[in-house]
Design a protein around this motif. Structure first.
Motif, short mmCIF file in Angstrom:
data_model
loop_
_atom_site.label_atom_id
_atom_site.label_comp_id
_atom_site.label_asym_id
_atom_site.label_seq_id
_atom_site.Cartn_x
_atom_site.Cartn_y
_atom_site.Cartn_z
N ASN A 20 -19.40 -77.64 -13.28
CA ASN A 20 -20.55 -76.89 -12.45
C ASN A 20 -21.85 -77.27 -12.65
O ASN A 20 -21.99 -77.45 -14.07
CB ASN A 20 -20.23 -75.08 -12.75
CG ASN A 20 -18.87 -74.90 -11.96
OD1 ASN A 20 -19.04 -74.76 -10.92
ND2 ASN A 20 -18.23 -74.64 -12.91
N TYR A 22 -25.61 -75.98 -12.76
CA TYR A 22 -26.33 -74.90 -12.53
C TYR A 22 -27.58 -75.24 -12.08
O TYR A 22 -28.33 -74.53 -11.31
CB TYR A 22 -26.41 -73.89 -13.61
CG TYR A 22 -24.77 -73.46 -13.74
CD1 TYR A 22 -24.19 -72.70 -12.90
CD2 TYR A 22 -24.03 -73.93 -14.81
CE1 TYR A 22 -22.88 -72.06 -12.88
CE2 TYR A 22 -22.65 -73.47 -14.99
CZ TYR A 22 -22.15 -72.71 -13.91
OH TYR A 22 -20.77 -72.31 -14.19
N MET A 72 -31.49 -75.25 -7.67
CA MET A 72 -30.14 -74.70 -7.83
C MET A 72 -29.64 -74.55 -6.49
O MET A 72 -29.87 -75.00 -5.30
CB MET A 72 -30.56 -73.15 -8.62
CG MET A 72 -31.44 -73.29 -9.80
SD MET A 72 -31.60 -71.46 -10.43
CE MET A 72 -29.82 -71.33 -10.96
N PRO A 76 -22.19 -73.97 -7.43
CA PRO A 76 -22.46 -74.73 -8.42
C PRO A 76 -21.56 -75.83 -8.72
O PRO A 76 -21.71 -76.79 -9.31
CB PRO A 76 -22.88 -73.93 -9.71
CG PRO A 76 -22.01 -72.85 -9.61
CD PRO A 76 -22.08 -72.48 -7.97
N SER A 86 -18.09 -69.09 -12.42
CA SER A 86 -19.20 -70.11 -12.05
C SER A 86 -20.27 -69.07 -11.22
O SER A 86 -21.46 -69.43 -11.31
CB SER A 86 -18.41 -71.26 -11.38
OG SER A 86 -18.13 -70.97 -10.10
N ASN A 90 -23.99 -68.75 -12.42
CA ASN A 90 -25.04 -69.20 -11.38
C ASN A 90 -25.93 -67.93 -11.31
O ASN A 90 -27.50 -68.30 -11.30
CB ASN A 90 -24.48 -69.51 -10.20
CG ASN A 90 -25.43 -70.50 -9.38
OD1 ASN A 90 -25.69 -71.46 -9.76
ND2 ASN A 90 -25.42 -70.18 -8.03
N CYS A 93 -28.29 -67.96 -14.47
CA CYS A 93 -29.22 -68.92 -14.51
C CYS A 93 -30.23 -68.64 -13.49
O CYS A 93 -31.44 -68.83 -13.78
CB CYS A 93 -28.65 -70.19 -13.88
SG CYS A 93 -27.42 -70.92 -15.16
#
Length: 170
Positions: A20, A22, A72, A76, A86, A90, A93
């Motif tokens: 992934n 991010y 982004m 991701p 994930s 995400n 983030c």
């Protein structure tokens, strides 16, 4: 003769298994405005390689007097399998990066209206942006239509940024 030099600093944040991606950060002038561009799927760009989307994002933001970008995505995954883990990471983030930028540009494209999972992710991210009081923008074409992805032919060579209508995400 005049020699002009610049360094584009790049940072990429992956999960531990590199499945992934991010965040892709690119900075070419730390004294200028910063943008976060939100798209749909993680692309091929990394700390060295650029894909077309990243190239158009950087070029257009530089034309608009930005000095850095955080890229982004709603999803991701680099392997085509998004998990709850994930998706949660995400969103974390997004929460971390939004306070560091001046503007957030929603650039998911016009095709997500029929994708329930993409709309769900977009709604969650827009809720975070509203909570953090982010300045939310989107790409418009010269004819006034809105909501484009950076690769859309009418906008890839020049962006016009307009306010994002939060109602369109609902």
């Amino acid at each position: 003769m005049k020699v002009v030099k610049n360094i584009i600093k790049t940072e990429v944040i992956y999960d531990d298994k590199m499945k992934n991606k991010y965040v892709v950060k690119k900075e070419w002038d730390k004294n200028k405005r910063k943008a976060l561009v939100l798209m749909k799927n993680a692309g091929l760009a990394d700390e060295i390689m650029q894909d077309q989307t990243t190239m158009y994002v950087v070029n257009n933001l530089a034309k608009l007097e930005y000095g850095s970008v955080v890229i982004m995505n709603l999803f991701p995954s680099l392997v085509g399998v998004d998990t709850n883990e994930s998706a949660t990471e995400n969103l974390k983030c997004v929460q971390e990066e939004v306070p560091k930028v001046d503007d957030v540009i929603i650039a998911v494209g016009t095709g997500i209206e029929t994708n329930k999972e993409a709309l769900k992710q977009l709604h969650m991210i827009v809720a975070i942006l509203l909570d953090k009081k982010a300045n939310i923008l989107q790409i418009a074409c010269p004819k006034g239509r809105i909501g484009f992805h950076p690769l859309y032919p009418a906008v890839k060579s020049g962006w016009k940024l307009v306010s994002y209508n939060v109602e369109q995400a609902n």
